[in-house]
Design an enzyme around this catalytic site. Structure first.
Site, mmCIF file in Angstrom:
data_model
loop_
_atom_site.group_PDB
_atom_site.id
_atom_site.type_symbol
_atom_site.label_atom_id
_atom_site.label_comp_id
_atom_site.label_asym_id
_atom_site.label_seq_id
_atom_site.Cartn_x
_atom_site.Cartn_y
_atom_site.Cartn_z
ATOM 1 C CE LYS A 99 -3.574 51.723 -29.738
ATOM 2 N NZ LYS A 99 -4.964 52.558 -30.250
ATOM 3 C CE1 TYR A 110 -2.314 52.911 -35.799
ATOM 4 C CE2 TYR A 110 -1.224 54.296 -34.716
ATOM 5 C CZ TYR A 110 -1.337 53.436 -34.049
ATOM 6 O OH TYR A 110 -2.507 52.449 -32.880
ATOM 7 C CG PHE A 151 -7.800 60.425 -36.034
ATOM 8 C CD1 PHE A 151 -6.953 59.560 -35.692
ATOM 9 C CD2 PHE A 151 -9.218 60.246 -36.322
ATOM 10 C CE1 PHE A 151 -7.256 58.241 -36.467
ATOM 11 C CE2 PHE A 151 -9.440 58.829 -36.820
ATOM 12 C CZ PHE A 151 -8.410 57.552 -36.671
ATOM 13 N NE ARG A 196 -9.805 45.020 -35.384
ATOM 14 C CZ ARG A 196 -10.129 45.976 -35.486
ATOM 15 N NH1 ARG A 196 -8.279 46.394 -35.463
ATOM 16 N NH2 ARG A 196 -10.384 46.904 -35.761
ATOM 17 C CB THR A 218 -11.938 51.000 -33.272
ATOM 18 O OG1 THR A 218 -12.273 50.204 -34.043
ATOM 19 C CG2 THR A 218 -10.538 52.286 -33.138
ATOM 20 N NE ARG A 255 -9.162 48.901 -29.069
ATOM 21 C CZ ARG A 255 -8.557 49.394 -29.882
ATOM 22 N NH1 ARG A 255 -10.175 48.593 -30.959
ATOM 23 N NH2 ARG A 255 -8.075 49.241 -30.368
ATOM 24 C CG ASN A 272 -8.030 52.983 -28.357
ATOM 25 O OD1 ASN A 272 -6.777 52.649 -28.917
ATOM 26 N ND2 ASN A 272 -8.998 52.626 -30.295
ATOM 27 C CG HIS A 292 -2.330 47.619 -32.889
ATOM 28 N ND1 HIS A 292 -3.159 48.071 -33.923
ATOM 29 C CD2 HIS A 292 -1.700 46.631 -33.644
ATOM 30 C CE1 HIS A 292 -2.510 47.808 -35.017
ATOM 31 N NE2 HIS A 292 -2.078 47.087 -34.642
ATOM 32 C CD GLU A 330 -0.468 46.064 -37.841
ATOM 33 O OE1 GLU A 330 -0.775 45.305 -36.962
ATOM 34 O OE2 GLU A 330 -1.558 46.577 -38.152
HETATM 35 N N1 UDP Z 1 -8.122 56.785 -33.740
HETATM 36 C C1 UDP Z 1 -8.608 57.650 -32.776
HETATM 37 N N2 UDP Z 1 -10.033 58.926 -33.428
HETATM 38 C C2 UDP Z 1 -10.481 57.954 -33.877
HETATM 39 C C3 UDP Z 1 -10.672 56.915 -34.613
HETATM 40 C C4 UDP Z 1 -9.510 56.121 -34.860
HETATM 41 O O1 UDP Z 1 -7.748 58.466 -32.516
HETATM 42 O O2 UDP Z 1 -11.214 58.936 -34.471
HETATM 43 C C5 UDP Z 1 -7.371 56.251 -33.146
HETATM 44 C C6 UDP Z 1 -7.543 54.926 -32.255
HETATM 45 O O3 UDP Z 1 -5.943 55.092 -31.457
HETATM 46 C C7 UDP Z 1 -7.298 53.589 -33.180
HETATM 47 C C8 UDP Z 1 -6.249 53.940 -34.105
HETATM 48 O O4 UDP Z 1 -6.733 55.198 -33.971
HETATM 49 O O5 UDP Z 1 -7.040 51.861 -32.296
HETATM 50 C C9 UDP Z 1 -6.126 53.624 -35.201
HETATM 51 O O6 UDP Z 1 -7.281 53.035 -36.132
HETATM 52 P P1 UDP Z 1 -8.680 52.102 -36.580
HETATM 53 O O7 UDP Z 1 -9.686 52.965 -37.501
HETATM 54 O O8 UDP Z 1 -7.035 51.462 -37.379
HETATM 55 O O9 UDP Z 1 -8.675 51.060 -35.481
HETATM 56 P P2 UDP Z 1 -7.993 50.478 -34.511
HETATM 57 O O10 UDP Z 1 -7.784 49.047 -36.138
HETATM 58 O O11 UDP Z 1 -7.332 50.671 -33.032
HETATM 59 O O12 UDP Z 1 -9.401 49.361 -33.904
HETATM 60 MG MG MG Z 2 -6.514 49.198 -37.481
#
Ligand code: UDP
Ligand code: MG
Length: 201
Positions: free
Chosen positions: A60, A100, A108, A136, A142, A153, A163, A166, A177
């Site tokens: 990112k 997304y 958010f 993952r 996350t 992370r 974070n 992705h 994706e």
């Molecule tokens: N995110 C955020 N605030 C939150 C949860 C998620 O800013 O409370 C952002 C963060 O950058 C995250 C992205 O949204 O990586 C996508 O969220 P997801 O739940 O899909 O998490 P990921 O798959 O990236 O772990």
């Molecule tokens: Mg995700």
């Protein structure tokens, strides 16, 4: 003799454009099994399931700004995964919105789009055995505050809104994706020189 060795090396490194399968490009695993050999129980090279799962990993904007691209790539290479797609881009808003789409109703969401378009992103497709699940785990929780040390992370970030990276969260997600971010031509089908050790398990 020398010519024979040279030919084998060339064959090992050769790209496999003609062998492109829909499964590989889609990010889904594909399994190639010779029926007769499978039925006989032989584990000849052609009977070994050739699992080629793919996932989308993206560094990112904060990760790119902080010069973390190399370290993140290194982790995936070190783990034995194969890079099959790589590009740097300013991500268009419609791509981010589609990427997304499941988070559209989250409070958010607008800040997430702003963050993801605040600078270049390095998008990659990695291939390998159970790469979706493994990546993952490598990327971590996350919320970096809950991410274990040793994960990307957990090692490089501390707040959920920054974070660093992705990673697709499921086979179906990876397929969706990869098709969103890459065209078929941007993905390379090729054999690593250690293919039999890392890919044909
Ligand atoms: N995110 C955020 N605030 C939150 C949860 C998620 O800013 O409370 C952002 C963060 O950058 C995250 C992205 O949204 O990586 C996508 O969220 P997801 O739940 O899909 O998490 P990921 O798959 O990236 O772990
Ligand atoms: Mg995700």
């Amino acid at each position: 003799m020398q010519r024979c060795i040279f030919r084998r090396v060339v064959q090992q490194f050769s790209f496999r454009e003609q062998e492109t399968t829909k499964g590989v490009l889609s990010g889904f695993p594909t399994t190639t099994t010779t029926t007769a050999a499978a039925a006989s129980g032989r584990r000849s090279k052609s009977s070994v399931p050739d699992v080629r799962e793919r996932t989308l990993i993206a560094v990112k904007p904060d990760g790119v700004h902080r010069r973390l691209v190399g370290q993140i790539i290194q982790r995936f290479e070190q783990r034995g995964f194969k890079l099959v797609g790589l590009k740097m881009l300013k991500v268009p808003e419609d791509l981010l919105t589609q990427h997304y789409c499941q988070l559209r109703s989250k409070p958010f969401f607008p800040r997430l789009l702003e963050y993801m378009s605040s600078g270049p992103v390095v998008a990659m497709v990695w291939e390998g055995h159970k790469v979706v699940q493994a990546s993952r785990l490598m990327v971590g929780h996350t919320n970096p505050a809950e991410a274990q040390a040793g994960t990307v992370r957990g090692d490089f970030s501390f707040h959920v809104s920054r974070n660093v990276v992705h990673a697709s969260d499921s086979l179906e997600g990876a397929q969706r994706e990869i098709q969103l971010w890459f065209t078929g031509k941007e993905l390379m089908n090729w054999d690593c020189c250690d293919q039999s050790l890392t890919c044909e398990l």
